[in-house]
Scaffold this motif. Structure first.
Motif, PDB file in Angstrom:
ATOM      1  N   TRP A 339       0.819  -1.209   0.000  1.00 43.00           N
ATOM      2  CA  TRP A 339       0.000   0.000   0.000  1.00 43.00           C
ATOM      3  C   TRP A 339       0.853   1.259   0.000  1.00 43.00           C
ATOM      4  N   GLY A 340       2.157   1.119  -0.280  1.00 42.17           N
ATOM      5  CA  GLY A 340       2.989   2.295  -0.524  1.00 42.17           C
ATOM      6  C   GLY A 340       3.899   2.725   0.591  1.00 42.17           C
ATOM      7  N   GLY A 433     -10.228   9.179   4.601  1.00 40.73           N
ATOM      8  CA  GLY A 433     -10.987   8.257   5.426  1.00 40.73           C
ATOM      9  C   GLY A 433     -11.442   7.006   4.720  1.00 40.73           C
ATOM     10  N   THR A 434     -10.787   6.619   3.663  1.00 36.00           N
ATOM     11  CA  THR A 434     -11.147   5.394   2.949  1.00 36.00           C
ATOM     12  C   THR A 434      -9.912   4.510   2.802  1.00 36.00           C
ATOM     13  N   GLU A 435     -10.149   3.253   2.539  1.00 34.42           N
ATOM     14  CA  GLU A 435      -9.067   2.312   2.272  1.00 34.42           C
ATOM     15  C   GLU A 435      -8.817   2.246   0.765  1.00 34.42           C
ATOM     16  N   PRO A 436      -7.594   1.933   0.358  1.00 31.58           N
ATOM     17  CA  PRO A 436      -7.299   1.869  -1.087  1.00 31.58           C
ATOM     18  C   PRO A 436      -8.190   0.896  -1.847  1.00 31.58           C
ATOM     19  N   ALA A 593      -1.446  15.771   3.223  1.00 29.38           N
ATOM     20  CA  ALA A 593      -1.305  14.574   2.396  1.00 29.38           C
ATOM     21  C   ALA A 593       0.052  14.558   1.713  1.00 29.38           C
ATOM     22  N   SER A 594       0.461  13.395   1.285  1.00 29.99           N
ATOM     23  CA  SER A 594       1.721  13.215   0.554  1.00 29.99           C
ATOM     24  C   SER A 594       1.545  12.042  -0.392  1.00 29.99           C
ATOM     25  N   LEU A 595       2.566  11.797  -1.196  1.00 30.52           N
ATOM     26  CA  LEU A 595       2.593  10.615  -2.052  1.00 30.52           C
ATOM     27  C   LEU A 595       3.926   9.900  -1.859  1.00 30.52           C
ATOM     28  N   PRO A 596       3.908   8.567  -1.830  1.00 24.72           N
ATOM     29  CA  PRO A 596       5.129   7.799  -1.559  1.00 24.72           C
ATOM     30  C   PRO A 596       6.015   7.692  -2.801  1.00 24.72           C
ATOM     31  N   ARG A 597       7.112   8.434  -2.823  1.00 24.57           N
ATOM     32  CA  ARG A 597       7.967   8.471  -4.009  1.00 24.57           C
ATOM     33  C   ARG A 597       8.554   7.106  -4.355  1.00 24.57           C
ATOM     34  N   HIS A 598       9.143   6.447  -3.367  1.00 24.12           N
ATOM     35  CA  HIS A 598       9.841   5.192  -3.674  1.00 24.12           C
ATOM     36  C   HIS A 598       8.872   4.137  -4.199  1.00 24.12           C
ATOM     37  N   ALA A 599       7.688   4.047  -3.599  1.00 25.18           N
ATOM     38  CA  ALA A 599       6.722   3.045  -4.045  1.00 25.18           C
ATOM     39  C   ALA A 599       6.257   3.325  -5.466  1.00 25.18           C
TER      40      ALA A 599
END
Length: 649
Positions: A339-340, A433-436, A593-599
């Motif tokens: 999930w990142g 508030g939600t799951e992927p 919020a952020s985004l996972p760069r490596h994933a």
């Protein structure tokens, strides 16, 4: 720098001679010289007098390099230098080669017209070199009078046609002889059945060094351990290569990493076979028959396991498991990584590493996980060093300081140039508030499900292969999903199609049912297209505010917070990476919020194809739909159906 004149040649040569004499099988037919050498336990000859050395130098017109002179003072020549030079020259046989082999002429034929001075100098070695090989197995040994160091030492070059490699350089004659001693040991270590065990003072010393290195590596001292193991490997000690390869693989090295002597042992195969097979699978040009090249001596069950593992790795279904508390941490880490959260996954593995249980005494670290499609991308050279520096396997020691995480914890990294400058346009959806797992239901058709974790490249390739219909109107996004920030899930598309402001419809409202959703689409650095940027925010199924910057104009509606006011970012004539960075920082600050760069860049995530980001076509608008047949069977009569081929709407 080694003081070659202080080296104890006599002790070195006597030890080598004794090892050679003891290694000979009984009853083997040998020539008179070898019989005498075995009887006297001396591979050399009487020492050369000062007069003989002077005569040699006068004949050649050059003073000999120091280490060769010191050698001659102990032995005027040498038998069995390594495995392929049976007689090495002393004062009477050393002579200028003068291309008597014809190799200079041969190599000159391979030179290009624009060959440089260094290439021509390498060819001329065969004209200027001092030849030391007298009897050999097509092996040449030359001292180079033009490759001289500050101590007056000449480099030694060896070359054999059957090696299919350039001449090998040895820094001086002493290093050449040490290398030949290693070669003698390396060849002697591999004995056929019935031959005496190759054991002597050198092998016993090196085997003790290997055991010390093993314990040193388990205690976190991998740098000292790998040096000792490389030294022992050069002498062919049986455990050294397999132990050293485990360290090298965790440092990210794969070339010539075969876990020799261990990978075919059923005790260690569950951990060492998967990374070996994964490296084979990564090079699809290799025929699968080559997989067994490095499994010599393996039984049929292990070979079958290797091919079964190869199928799993190619299908993305290989799953690493381990025993005990570390195995439980592996499962938790996989859940985080898919999930990142690759930083969290890595910390989970490292924190549990002291509880890891080796499969046997020659197992230095967990390794099978590097072949796991979800866990493998966690490895970087820095992380490999951290793992190797962590005490484990029952050894005590101080844990290393953890390196910085790979994810910056923001969105601004999206504005940074990537290798090849491919990430110039992207879009993403954040849902609070939600799951992927819920995102396909919010952003796609009801029956859409997530794929297994895969890289974005793998996902795009699979999507194209599986797709049967292509529309010039629809804009469906292939999106990777995961968790991000505090309580958000994301869907990210790194290669969106062209932005058409007249047709674009933000999915924010549809995604926000019962919660809040944010949509960002950035093309501020897109080549061959006017820069654009879109942001929309919706809550409970209704869009609250949005703005779009395109064609140099801003269109907006709703009450936009001051931090996101587009006028703050698009006032300058030139809009680009700096405005993009500032915008992304503001979005991250506003929503946490952020985004996972490596994933997203290197990992494997679940993906799905969203619904179209365009409004329905209006009356009179035309577009093309192409339906493709990728090999599905046709009707028995072979005729095309009415569903084949392109249609115009």
């Amino acid at each position: 720098m080694t003081d070659t004149t202080a080296f104890d040649w006599r002790s070195f040569l006597l030890g080598w001679s004794g090892e050679w004499a003891d290694s000979l099988p009984e009853g083997e037919t040998r020539g008179e010289d070898d019989e005498a050498a075995q009887r006297t336990r001396w591979l050399g000859f009487p020492s050369a007098s000062a007069e003989r050395i002077t005569t040699l130098e006068e004949r050649l017109g050059r003073r000999m390099p120091p280490s060769y002179r010191e050698f001659l003072k102990v032995s005027d020549g040498w038998r069995h230098a390594g495995g392929f030079v049976s007689l090495l020259a002393g004062t009477s046989d050393a002579h200028w080669h003068n291309d008597e082999s014809g190799l200079a002429v041969m190599f000159e034929e391979y030179l290009d017209d624009d060959a440089g001075p260094e290439e021509r100098r390498e060819v001329d070695l065969w004209r200027r070199g001092l030849q030391l090989d007298v009897e050999s197995d097509a092996t040449h040994v030359l001292l180079d009078p033009e490759d001289v160091d500050e101590d007056g030492e000449w480099a030694v070059y060896t070359w054999a046609s059957w090696r299919a490699a350039p001449p090998e350089r040895h820094a001086n004659f002493l290093e050449f002889m040490r290398d030949m001693h290693r070669e003698f040991h390396s060849l002697g270590a591999h004995r056929s059945d019935g031959e005496p065990v190759f054991a002597n003072a050198t092998t016993r010393k090196l085997d003790a060094l290997v055991e010390e290195a093993r314990l040193e590596a388990l205690g976190g001292g991998w740098e000292r351990a790998v040096k000792a193991l490389d030294e022992a490997k050069g002498y062919g000690r049986p455990r050294a290569a397999g132990l050293g390869d485990q360290i090298r693989r965790l440092l990210g090295e794969t070339y010539m990493v075969y876990f020799d002597g261990l990978v075919t042992d059923p005790q260690y195969a569950p951990e060492l076979l998967p990374p070996l097979v994964a490296e084979h699978a990564a090079h699809s040009y290799r025929g699968d028959s080559t997989l067994t090249f490095h499994l010599r001596g393996a039984d049929d069950d292990l070979v079958s396991l290797a091919y079964a593992t190869l199928d799993q790795i190619r299908n993305g279904t290989y799953r690493y498991t381990a025993a005990g508390p570390f195995g439980e941490a592996v499962e938790r880490a996989r859940e985080l990584a898919r999930w990142g959260d690759t930083d969290g996954a890595w910390r989970t593995l490292i924190d549990a590493l002291p509880m890891w249980e080796p499969l046997g005494p020659d197992h230095l670290a967990p390794l099978g996980w590097v072949a796991d499609p979800v866990l493998g991308p966690l490895l970087t050279p820095e992380r490999g060093r951290e793992l190797l520096s962590t005490p484990r396997g029952g050894q005590a020691g101080e844990a290393p300081s953890p390196p910085a995480g790979l994810d910056p914890g923001d969105l601004a990294w999206l504005a940074e140039p990537d290798p090849g400058n491919h990430r110039t346009c992207y879009r993403f959806v954040l849902v609070e508030g939600t799951e992927p797992e819920e995102l396909p239901g919010r952003l796609a058709d009801a029956d859409t499900v997530l794929s297994e974790p895969m890289t974005l490249w793998e996902a795009r390739r699979k999507s194209v292969h599986d797709q049967r219909e292509f529309s010039s109107y629809d804009d469906r996004a292939l999106m990777a999903v995961g968790r991000t920030g505090t309580g958000w899930s994301f869907a990210f598309d790194g290669e969106p199609g062209p932005f058409d402001q007249g047709r674009f419809v933000s999915p924010a409202a549809a995604a926000s049912a019962g919660t809040r959703a944010v949509v960002v689409w950035s093309g501020l650095r897109t080549p061959h297209q006017e820069p654009f940027f879109h942001l929309s925010v919706a809550h409970d199924g209704a869009e609250h505010y949005a703005f779009t910057y395109a064609d140099g104009e801003i269109r907006q509606h709703g009450e936009i917070p001051r931090a996101l006011d587009p006028g703050r970012f698009f006032g300058a004539p030139e809009v680009g990476a700096e405005a993009e960075r500032t915008l992304l920082e503001s979005v991250a600050g506003e929503f946490g919020a952020s985004l996972p760069r490596h994933a997203l860049v290197s990992g494997r995530l679940h993906t799905f194809t969203s619904g179209s980001w365009t409004r329905p076509p209006r009356d009179g608008e035309t577009y093309t739909v192409i339906r493709m047949d990728w090999g599905d069977p046709r009707p028995a009569d072979g005729r095309r159906t009415g569903e084949d081929g392109p249609r115009r709407r």
